[in-house]
Design an enzyme around this catalytic site. Structure first.
Site, PDB file in Angstrom:
ATOM      1  N   HIS A   1       5.165   0.923  -8.893  1.00  0.00           N
ATOM      2  CA  HIS A   1       4.832   0.872  -7.471  1.00  0.00           C
ATOM      3  C   HIS A   1       4.205   2.186  -7.016  1.00  0.00           C
ATOM      4  O   HIS A   1       3.138   2.205  -6.399  1.00  0.00           O
ATOM      5  CB  HIS A   1       6.094   0.583  -6.651  1.00  0.00           C
ATOM      6  CG  HIS A   1       5.847   0.470  -5.187  1.00  0.00           C
ATOM      7  ND1 HIS A   1       5.587  -0.730  -4.559  1.00  0.00           N
ATOM      8  CD2 HIS A   1       5.797   1.419  -4.205  1.00  0.00           C
ATOM      9  CE1 HIS A   1       5.392  -0.523  -3.264  1.00  0.00           C
ATOM     10  NE2 HIS A   1       5.522   0.775  -3.022  1.00  0.00           N
ATOM     11  N   GLU A   2       4.874   3.288  -7.350  1.00  0.00           N
ATOM     12  CA  GLU A   2       4.355   4.591  -6.933  1.00  0.00           C
ATOM     13  C   GLU A   2       3.091   4.963  -7.699  1.00  0.00           C
ATOM     14  O   GLU A   2       2.232   5.676  -7.173  1.00  0.00           O
ATOM     15  CB  GLU A   2       5.428   5.668  -7.123  1.00  0.00           C
ATOM     16  CG  GLU A   2       6.713   5.428  -6.331  1.00  0.00           C
ATOM     17  CD  GLU A   2       6.472   5.228  -4.849  1.00  0.00           C
ATOM     18  OE1 GLU A   2       5.470   5.763  -4.325  1.00  0.00           O
ATOM     19  OE2 GLU A   2       7.267   4.519  -4.207  1.00  0.00           O
TER      20      GLU A   2
ATOM     21  N   HIS B   1       0.131   3.772  -5.713  1.00  0.00           N
ATOM     22  CA  HIS B   1      -0.205   4.719  -4.636  1.00  0.00           C
ATOM     23  C   HIS B   1      -0.902   5.952  -5.217  1.00  0.00           C
ATOM     24  O   HIS B   1      -1.915   6.424  -4.682  1.00  0.00           O
ATOM     25  CB  HIS B   1       1.060   5.165  -3.903  1.00  0.00           C
ATOM     26  CG  HIS B   1       1.734   4.081  -3.120  1.00  0.00           C
ATOM     27  ND1 HIS B   1       1.050   3.210  -2.303  1.00  0.00           N
ATOM     28  CD2 HIS B   1       3.048   3.740  -3.014  1.00  0.00           C
ATOM     29  CE1 HIS B   1       1.904   2.382  -1.723  1.00  0.00           C
ATOM     30  NE2 HIS B   1       3.115   2.677  -2.144  1.00  0.00           N
TER      31      HIS B   1
END
Length: 421
Positions: free
Chosen positions: A18-19, A22
């Protein structure tokens, strides 16, 4: 111990991907990333590589990518500050040291700040030790040092808020997107290793004394039709049988190339919630096919199907068909992981894929402090043609964080009572 390891690996993988979404899209947009963190709370490990610090933090309740320009990230040089400068051969400042009152470094230049801009014009102006007013240009990757802590400056064009709405939106959306990509990859690996289920309606086992056995059905029979309705997949068979409790049906099977008709009465079964459905007493294990191209299709289909199921459950939660007991926090997920781990690595991989999709969907909900809430503000900005006041937006997100933390505490306490008391 095995459950703890499985939980840590699954949680770490979900948060990492998920990170990572980003992080990669922030880098692609030219945003300076201060920190890539797995976990929240106190830091237990940290390593700086380039301009980013990579950390592992104590509490396994999330992670974050800290980007320049967010959360009061900037550092200002106020008039009157006494600083030390390290410059290169072109007299461009490479390092600015705060709270430096002695000559520990031989090449250190002292300056009392008069004016400075570390974002746009990149300069510092002030009085040197001979009381002369001097001006130095500051390098774009100049390092600020305060109490031993180093921080790379962030020119305006490298800050999150300086980017276009599209770049910011894609940077935020990439986190949930990578959760869906991770789920697809997991299902793809399952298809490659374990084979792709064909869902052919071939009976694996017949339960004694149940309607199928009484009608003469045998293991290996392939169901081709029920009451004249063509059956192509196991799901077709199950749906028809479940919809006809206490009814007579004619089942047509292919047995060694011959068509055989079997007549039976569907047994009625009642669930805990009182709902009734049909059952004929057969067990099924889908044949599997090892084909890389079909594994890719399988990965996409399973990702889509699980996404639809989670949205359906979310809709039931919103409409009140589910209570808070249907929600689980870290404790509930840990206990569920413990149960799933007992059934082998493939089931654990399926569980991880489902959790990854769930994390992606939850983060896309248009709620303050979540990725979806931020995307909603970007949508308003695109419609208005100008950004919403940062302070007001910050207040909304802060309230959202507080409410989410309260919900997390309630759900976790509910999990503890449910599983341990």
């Amino acid at each position: 111990m095995q459950t703890a390891i499985a939980f840590i690996l699954i949680f770490g993988m979900l948060v990492f991907f998920h990170e990572l979404g980003h992080f990669l899209f922030a880098k692609r947009a030219g945003i300076l990333v201060r920190e890539f963190a797995i976990g929240m709370g106190p830091k237990i490990y940290g390593k700086t590589h380039g301009e980013t610090m990579y950390t592992i933090r104590l509490l396994p309740i999330g992670g974050y990518v800290r980007m320049a320009g967010e959360d009061m990230d900037g550092t200002e040089l106020q008039p009157g500050y006494r600083i030390g400068l390290i410059v290169n051969e072109d007299n461009i400042v490479r390092k600015i040291i705060f709270n430096q009152n002695n000559k520990q470094l031989p090449d250190l230049l002292f300056l009392e700040v008069e004016r400075a801009d570390l974002e746009k014009d990149l300069f510092v102006e002030g009085y040197d030790e001979e009381e002369r007013l001097v001006r130095y240009q500051v390098a774009r990757d100049c390092v600020l040092v305060e109490n031993g802590r180093e921080l790379v400056i962030a020119p305006h064009d490298r800050q999150f808020n300086a980017k276009t709405v599209g770049q910011r939106a894609m940077t935020i959306f990439a986190g949930p997107l990578f959760n869906f990509i991770l789920a697809f990859v997991i299902y793809l690996v399952i298809g490659l290793i374990h084979g792709v289920p064909t869902y052919e309606p071939i009976i694996t086992e017949v339960v004694e004394n149940d309607p199928a056995a009484q009608a003469g059905m045998l293991a290996g029979d392939k169901v081709t039709a029920i009451n004249g309705q063509v059956v192509e997949k196991w799901q077709d068979l199950a749906a028809i049988v479940q919809d006809h409790p206490n009814e007579d049906i004619k089942v047509t099977v292919d047995r060694n190339g011959q068509s055989v008709n079997l007549n039976m009465t569907v047994k009625e079964v009642q669930q805990d919630d009182g709902e009734k459905y049909g059952q004929i007493g057969v067990r099924y294990e889908s044949p599997r096919e090892f084909n890389p191209l079909k594994a890719v299709v399988y990965g996409a289909q399973e990702t889509y199907n699980m996404t639809v199921k989670i949205f359906e459950l979310l809709g039931m939660l919103i409409t009140g068909k589910f209570t808070i007991d249907a929600l689980s926090g870290p404790v509930g997920i840990y206990k569920a992981t413990e149960q799933v781990a007992q059934y082998g690595i493939m089931n654990l991989m399926n569980w991880a894929a489902m959790l990854s999709i769930n994390l992606g969907i939850m983060n896309l909900l248009p709620l303050p402090a979540l990725d979806g809430g931020r995307l909603l503000f970007f949508g308003f900005e695109a419609l208005r043609g100008k950004p919403i006041d940062r302070q007001k937006e910050g207040i909304v997100h802060f309230v959202g964080i507080v409410l989410l933390m309260i919900l997390m505490v309630v759900v976790t306490w509910n999990d503890i009572q449910r599983f341990f008391f």
